[in-house]
Design a protein around this motif. Sequence first.
Motif, PDB file in Angstrom:
ATOM      1  N   ILE A 520      36.278  35.001  46.883  1.00 53.86           N
ATOM      2  CA  ILE A 520      36.937  34.765  45.465  1.00 53.86           C
ATOM      3  C   ILE A 520      37.309  36.101  45.031  1.00 53.86           C
ATOM      4  O   ILE A 520      36.658  37.024  45.193  1.00 53.86           O
ATOM      5  N   ALA A 521      38.593  35.988  44.314  1.00 56.29           N
ATOM      6  CA  ALA A 521      39.098  37.097  43.460  1.00 56.29           C
ATOM      7  C   ALA A 521      39.782  36.604  42.297  1.00 56.29           C
ATOM      8  O   ALA A 521      40.260  35.648  42.125  1.00 56.29           O
ATOM      9  N   HIS A 522      39.758  37.681  41.073  1.00 54.41           N
ATOM     10  CA  HIS A 522      40.333  37.216  40.176  1.00 54.41           C
ATOM     11  C   HIS A 522      40.840  38.258  39.121  1.00 54.41           C
ATOM     12  O   HIS A 522      40.516  39.630  39.419  1.00 54.41           O
ATOM     13  N   VAL A 523      42.093  38.212  38.399  1.00 50.79           N
ATOM     14  CA  VAL A 523      42.554  39.226  37.441  1.00 50.79           C
ATOM     15  C   VAL A 523      42.587  38.452  36.089  1.00 50.79           C
ATOM     16  O   VAL A 523      43.365  37.319  36.170  1.00 50.79           O
ATOM     17  N   GLY A 524      42.205  38.886  35.020  1.00 54.43           N
ATOM     18  CA  GLY A 524      42.269  38.188  33.858  1.00 54.43           C
ATOM     19  C   GLY A 524      41.000  37.246  33.236  1.00 54.43           C
ATOM     20  O   GLY A 524      39.942  37.608  33.696  1.00 54.43           O
ATOM     21  N   ASP A 525      41.487  36.115  32.637  1.00 53.97           N
ATOM     22  CA  ASP A 525      40.242  35.375  32.008  1.00 53.97           C
ATOM     23  C   ASP A 525      40.087  34.040  32.513  1.00 53.97           C
ATOM     24  O   ASP A 525      39.712  33.229  31.988  1.00 53.97           O
ATOM     25  N   SER A 526      41.419  33.741  33.544  1.00 57.29           N
ATOM     26  CA  SER A 526      40.895  32.600  34.198  1.00 57.29           C
ATOM     27  C   SER A 526      39.519  32.637  35.097  1.00 57.29           C
ATOM     28  O   SER A 526      39.170  33.760  35.278  1.00 57.29           O
TER      29      SER A 526
END
Length: 665
Positions: A520-526
Amino acid sequence: MLVCPECQFENPQANRFCQQCGASLTQKNCHECGASVDWSAEYCEACGAFTAEGWWAIIADAESSKTPAPPAASETPPGEEEQSSVPPETSQWKLDSQERYKISAEHPEGEANSEESSRFPFVQTAVWDSQPLQKPFLEVLLEQQDELFEEIEESGNFSQLSMSSDFWAKIGVPAIALPYLILQESYSPSVPSVRDAWQYEGKGIVLLEDRCHWDLLCDRWSDTDVSLLQLLCWLDETVKLWEGFATIGYCHSLLEPSNLLVDEDQTLCVQQLYPDPPNFQPTLQTLSRMWQRLFDRSGRTLYDPLPKFLMKASRGEFETIEAVRSHLQAIASEQNIDLTEPDSLDIPMPSTTEEESPVLESPDVTGDPEKMIYQSSADDMPTVVLPMQLSSLQNAGYTDIGRQREHNEDHFGIETQIRTQENPLGKTIQVRGLYVVCDGMGGHAAGEVASALAVETLEQYFQTYWTDAEELPDEETILNGILAANQKIYDINQQNERSGSGRMGTTLVVALIQNTNIAIAHVGDSRIYRITRKRGLEQLTVDHEVGQREIQRGVDPEDAYARPDAYQLTQALGPRGDDFVKPDITFLDINEDTLLLLCSDGLSDNDLLENNFQTYLTPLISSKANIDNGLLELIDFANQHNGHDNITGLLVRMKVRPNTDTTRM
């Protein structure tokens, strides 16, 4: 009050429609023919289908501190079993003052229980709820006692509170419900959850999930397609349950073969709890005799190693739970199971974590509720370690504009490849999946362009660079894909000379699945959440926003979110170059049935998921639940509470089972 079945809003009794979402409070659709049916009806008039909410009721003398135990088998001559002290004719019984719950004709009293169950002086029967939109009696009762519990908690004595029948009787909770309430959190789904409980006219009544039509363990045991490894799972689960049941004197729940069931995920469960006789000692030899009965009744022939194990157990060679479970682990090892693999895992069974799982202090083999005390206990027992494999994967995605926005800047993408292999030994599946959710920013024709472009870029990127058919991409490959999406959006901002808040951008959450492995990876507030039966709801990502940044720097959370810019993003794709984008990337292994939820903040705002996951998400772990309909219901509910923003959710349901390919008999 009438609780809306759609949005859970509490409506006045006279309402015909929910004043919040407009759902009907008088009629629903028949699940068989679609005809309109009154919520208060037992059957559909059009097709005759049973449409009421059905439950399994246990009815006993409310004055007893504990449901009386059966006599030992040697104390009752054959053919002279002690009969129930409650009259068998229950069809005309009045169960509560409102006549809300009624005896059901769906199946007769005690249908799922053996002749041995007649020794228990309580009645078991199916009932149905004629007022399903009303709160359960137990919920109302506990709400009325909120002040009492607050006073106890503030006094600091709650952890020392004796869970005696006298205490609970004073506030109206019958003694027969206590063992279920005590065990259900730590031993779900093995122990049925309590729907309702109350006292009426000298009777204590508890309503449980109706499991009468579940598969019997003895039937599954005799199925020659069931592997030795699965049998080891069930044996290990009975040992774990035996230990927990012994602490309150309910080991006989595991000595009734007709009370032992298997759910859809092949987890060992009980239909209900049976108390132990006076002076009963819960020894492992007693448990081993039940195991032997399973073998004898099934007619299954097994050579080594289980008969040897049973012989040792019956001779009393295992003195502790740890010894039994260690021996089961040794058997698994002998069957050429590699226990050192990182994706091996515990046999699915109830978890007991130090912070979350209340168990009972000072085991009391007589099960006297006067001595029942809640406390926390760590589970440091050895566990049978087994590899798992994916048995099924389903996904669903949906995005909604919300109630206040004029256009939808959210976007999502789903790419799933499932390859099935089937042979005489069974069926296996190989899965590869890419799941993306983006929440755009920058206004109309900007935010929605950014979010769509990010999804499209990642899909194209992984089609090219996810080349290994057996492994997930490594961290560097995933990072480069995210930076490629950032660069695409950043270049457009530069070409159009956008500046400040006019620069378009997007948040990102992405999950890559290769069988039971996830990145999993993310950028921001999702966000990405994981939902399991053992651990409940877990947030796997940490928002890239000012408030969280301050917390990581050591600022008190309350002070961090008191800032006016607390929810301002510290990272996003597009507004800035690659040097300013540092996604969080994590790798996970799936070792139990799991639901992944990827969502924009329109769905997660205001702790909506944390407060409502048990209603809207946990039921979707079951393969019987329709994941598409479940997601739509969740988004409809979010629209009632978080309709200020676009709402996007993407669900992935992963079902697993022990990898028995090398151990089939």
